[in-house]
Scaffold this active site. Structure first.
Site, mmCIF file in Angstrom:
data_model
loop_
_atom_site.group_PDB
_atom_site.id
_atom_site.type_symbol
_atom_site.label_atom_id
_atom_site.label_comp_id
_atom_site.label_asym_id
_atom_site.label_seq_id
_atom_site.Cartn_x
_atom_site.Cartn_y
_atom_site.Cartn_z
ATOM 1 N N SER A 1 28.994 -10.702 12.357
ATOM 2 C CA SER A 1 30.083 -9.769 12.635
ATOM 3 C C SER A 1 29.639 -8.582 13.477
ATOM 4 O O SER A 1 30.402 -8.111 14.326
ATOM 5 C CB SER A 1 30.699 -9.268 11.320
ATOM 6 O OG SER A 1 31.186 -10.350 10.554
ATOM 7 N N HIS B 1 29.652 -3.642 11.173
ATOM 8 C CA HIS B 1 30.712 -3.737 12.170
ATOM 9 C C HIS B 1 30.686 -2.543 13.122
ATOM 10 O O HIS B 1 30.745 -2.710 14.349
ATOM 11 C CB HIS B 1 32.076 -3.818 11.486
ATOM 12 C CG HIS B 1 32.268 -5.098 10.724
ATOM 13 N ND1 HIS B 1 33.463 -5.444 10.113
ATOM 14 C CD2 HIS B 1 31.428 -6.128 10.470
ATOM 15 C CE1 HIS B 1 33.349 -6.618 9.524
ATOM 16 N NE2 HIS B 1 32.112 -7.048 9.715
#
Length: 301
Positions: free
Chosen positions: A200, A246
């Site tokens: 991610s 993230h």
């Protein structure tokens, strides 16, 4: 053997042979150097045929086509790096499904107590976890299950080819790996005791790069903004998601893409080389400082 067409002369004319293959008879000449060439050595030209040496010499004087960002245009439109990254993640996932040891030994963790009761993590010298974690995903029996890898690989498949075509393979690979590393580093700085897996961070780096490069080229960035906002909302509202990974990937990817996209034309190649090196140096320095802090404390946070 061929002889002089005028037998009255009494002199034999040698049979012409290929300059690279003396055992092969031929009557075709290179249109540039006028040497005899056999079918294997012929290369189609605008007029007639050329030998392999003349073609190679001519290619050296032809400028390689480049993308709008200054990268060499790939010889094939196939996104080799993108497909390779997807393949590696898929193979690693199969290894995870076979044994939980893969996750425990290679997941991202800064400093914590392992299953054997000993300290594990980056602070304990396991720096490889900063990189290996971006190729791991939650196992099938975890809360997210196989959906974790499917969503990430879909995003890589959707964004990767276009960015790889614009940036070239090595710039794109540097963007992906450094974005993933940036996510791991922010997690290490902010929550070193937490564990995390997933691509991610690297994917968010691609989100950031797509937005920055799209703005630079005057493209439509609305769809990527919507997709990014949705993912950020999920990041900060759904429990169990590493927001550090993230955000760290997003910031790193956007910063590196800005260097790629806004580098002045005269210094573009130098900037494209130095920017990833500088980002890597900053990330390594941050890890070193945090490691010194954790090891001096003597106990996991």
């Amino acid at each position: 053997m061929s002889t002089d067409p005028n037998p009255a002369s009494g002199a034999e004319t040698p049979v012409p042979v290929c300059y690279r293959h003396p055992a092969r008879e031929t009557y075709v000449r290179c249109t540039r150097c006028d040497r005899y060439i056999c079918p294997e050595c012929m290369r189609d030209a605008a007029v007639g045929h050329q030998c392999v040496d003349c073609v190679a010499q001519g290619n050296r004087g032809v400028r390689q086509p480049r993308t709008v960002l200054g990268a060499r245009t790939p010889r094939t439109a196939t996104p080799v790096v993108t497909y390779t990254l997807i393949g590696v993640c898929a193979l690693v996932y199969l290894a995870e499904a076979a044994t939980t040891r893969v996750v425990w030994d290679f997941m991202m963790v800064g400093q914590n107590i392992g299953r054997s009761g000993q300290l594990i993590g980056v602070a304990e010298g396991e720096w490889y976890r900063l990189v290996t974690s971006m190729f791991l995903h939650q196992r099938p029996n975890s809360p997210w299950g196989i959906g974790h890898i499917l969503v990430n690989m879909w995003a890589l498949w959707a964004l990767g080819p276009a960015l790889e075509q614009l940036l070239g393979r090595w710039r794109f690979l540097a963007l992906y790996l450094l974005s993933g590393l940036g996510g791991s580093v922010l997690l290490y700085l902010n929550a070193p005791a937490d564990g995390a897996v997933g691509a991610s961070g690297a994917i968010f780096g691609l989100f950031g790069a797509y937005f920055v490069i799209g703005r630079r080229l005057g493209g439509q960035v609305g769809p990527i903004v919507v997709l990014l906002v949705i993912n950020l909302v999920i990041t900060f509202t759904v429990p169990g998601i590493s927001w550090q990974g993230h955000v760290g990937g997003l910031v790193t990817g956007a910063a590196l893409a800005a260097a790629y996209a806004y580098a002045p034309a005269r210094a573009r190649q130098a900037v494209h080389i130095l920017a990833p090196v500088a980002v890597l140096a900053v990330l390594v320095l941050l890890v070193a400082v945090k490691t010194a802090e954790l090891t001096s404390a003597g106990t996991p946070l």
